[in-house]
Structure formats: C-alpha cells, structure tokens
Write an enzyme that holds these catalytic residues in place. Structure first.
Site, short mmCIF file in Angstrom:
data_model
loop_
_atom_site.label_atom_id
_atom_site.label_comp_id
_atom_site.label_asym_id
_atom_site.label_seq_id
_atom_site.Cartn_x
_atom_site.Cartn_y
_atom_site.Cartn_z
N HIS A 151 0.96 -1.05 -0.02
CA HIS A 151 0.02 -0.25 0.08
C HIS A 151 0.77 1.35 -0.09
O HIS A 151 0.57 2.33 -0.72
CB HIS A 151 -0.88 0.10 1.29
CG HIS A 151 -2.22 -0.68 1.00
ND1 HIS A 151 -2.35 -2.02 1.00
CD2 HIS A 151 -3.37 -0.33 0.76
CE1 HIS A 151 -3.55 -2.35 0.69
NE2 HIS A 151 -4.29 -1.16 0.49
N LYS B 193 -9.33 -7.58 8.82
CA LYS B 193 -10.00 -7.95 10.02
C LYS B 193 -10.17 -6.61 10.92
O LYS B 193 -8.90 -5.96 10.59
CB LYS B 193 -9.48 -9.30 10.53
CG LYS B 193 -8.12 -8.94 11.03
CD LYS B 193 -7.53 -10.27 11.85
CE LYS B 193 -6.24 -9.98 12.42
NZ LYS B 193 -5.45 -11.04 13.07
#
Length: 190
Positions: free
Chosen positions: A37, A102
């Site tokens: 990222h 999550k």
C-alpha cells in the site's frame, strides 16, 4: 443472510450487500498489505500508474505463509485492516470495489466506502489454513521484493467473508454492540 458473489464486484452487487451478510466470493481478488500500500501510494504521488487496475477489484489484506507441496498458497489469514486506513480512501476514490481484512476502520475509510458505494468484508482471523483451501491459484504480480507482502493475484472459489461495512456506511461493529449488549443502571455491560 447468505449470498454468493463474483469478483471483481460491480457497484450494483455491492449495494445489495448488508452488514452481517455471509458472503462467498468466487473470482479474482488481489492481496496487498502495508508495504505494498505504501508503494502504491508513492506511485500515485509521483503520477505513476498502479501495478494493477483497481477498478471494481477486491484487495485482501493478507500476506501468506509459504505454500505446502501441491498447494498454490500457504496459510492465508487476514491482517488488521486499520494499518491500511491511511491509503484506503484514495484507492476507493480510484474505483476499488471492496476490501477484505479484519478489525475496525477509521471514520475516513467508512465515509469513503459510503461515498464510493464500496464494501468492507471481514475474513475470520485465525482461520488462515481453512481460508487457503478456497484459493485455487496464486501469482505474484508486483513488488516481488516485498516477499510475503508482494501483490498477489488470487483465484478464489466460495471464499467466506462477512459484510462489516456496507455501501451505506452501516458498520457491524457498531450495530452488533447495540444489538447484543445491554447496559444496567450502573453502566456495566452484561
């Protein structure tokens, strides 16, 4: 409610998903964690193209363990999504269709999900070995030098997830607390 969807995901399909839905994904998804990222963010900052066209794609926040003999991938459990919160709004604004991870997301990410009619799914942490059985193919497509954090293209069949934040911005982490917790007069959770 149980639903089966194809990846990549169309906005119309995302709009039909609601918090708490059990969803099984079949198709192509991509993996990317923190380091990938950061590289994508830097590439965009420098005016460069991303290594994958993210339009309608799903990014799974996961870095697998080594594959066992005869398997395309090792354990493939989700990582904590909040570590990607700095980068997620920009990717959503560029057309990212969904994210899988999550844990909770920041208000900025939730607003970007709502604004872009996207969706955030949770995969069950601790179930990486079971999740890997739904992955039929794995191929590193970018940032090979990052090892387990390289971007991978996965082919999945009936990959199980739960809708945590839907395209309207509803958040299961908030609604579940309200639905399942009661408070006494002295504010203790029972």
């Amino acid at each position: 409610m149980e639903k089966h969807i194809k990846a990549p995901i169309e906005k119309q399909a995302a709009a039909k998903l609601k918090v708490g839905d059990y969803v099984y994904i079949t198709g192509t998804i991509y993996t990317a964690r923190d380091a990938a990222h950061k590289r994508m963010y830097e590439a965009l900052s420098e005016g460069k193209e991303l290594p994958v066209d993210i339009q309608k794609q799903m990014i799974y926040y996961m870095g697998p363990s080594p594959a066992r003999e005869g398997r395309p991938i090792g354990s493939a459990g989700p990582t904590t999504a909040s570590r990607m919160d700095k980068y997620a709004p920009q990717l959503l604004d560029l057309g990212l269709g969904a994210m899988i991870g999550k844990g909770k997301r920041s208000p900025e990410v939730i607003e970007a999900i709502r604004r872009n009619q996207s969706v955030y799914f949770a995969a069950v942490g601790g179930a990486g070995a079971l999740l890997s059985k739904c992955i039929t193919k794995s191929e590193v497509i970018a940032y090979d030098d990052l090892g387990t954090e390289a971007i991978r293209k996965l082919t999945v069949e009936n990959f199980p997830v739960i809708v945590v934040i839907d395209s309207d911005g509803n958040n299961l982490y908030e609604t579940a607390i309200k639905e399942y917790c009661t408070y006494s007069d002295d504010a203790e959770i029972r």
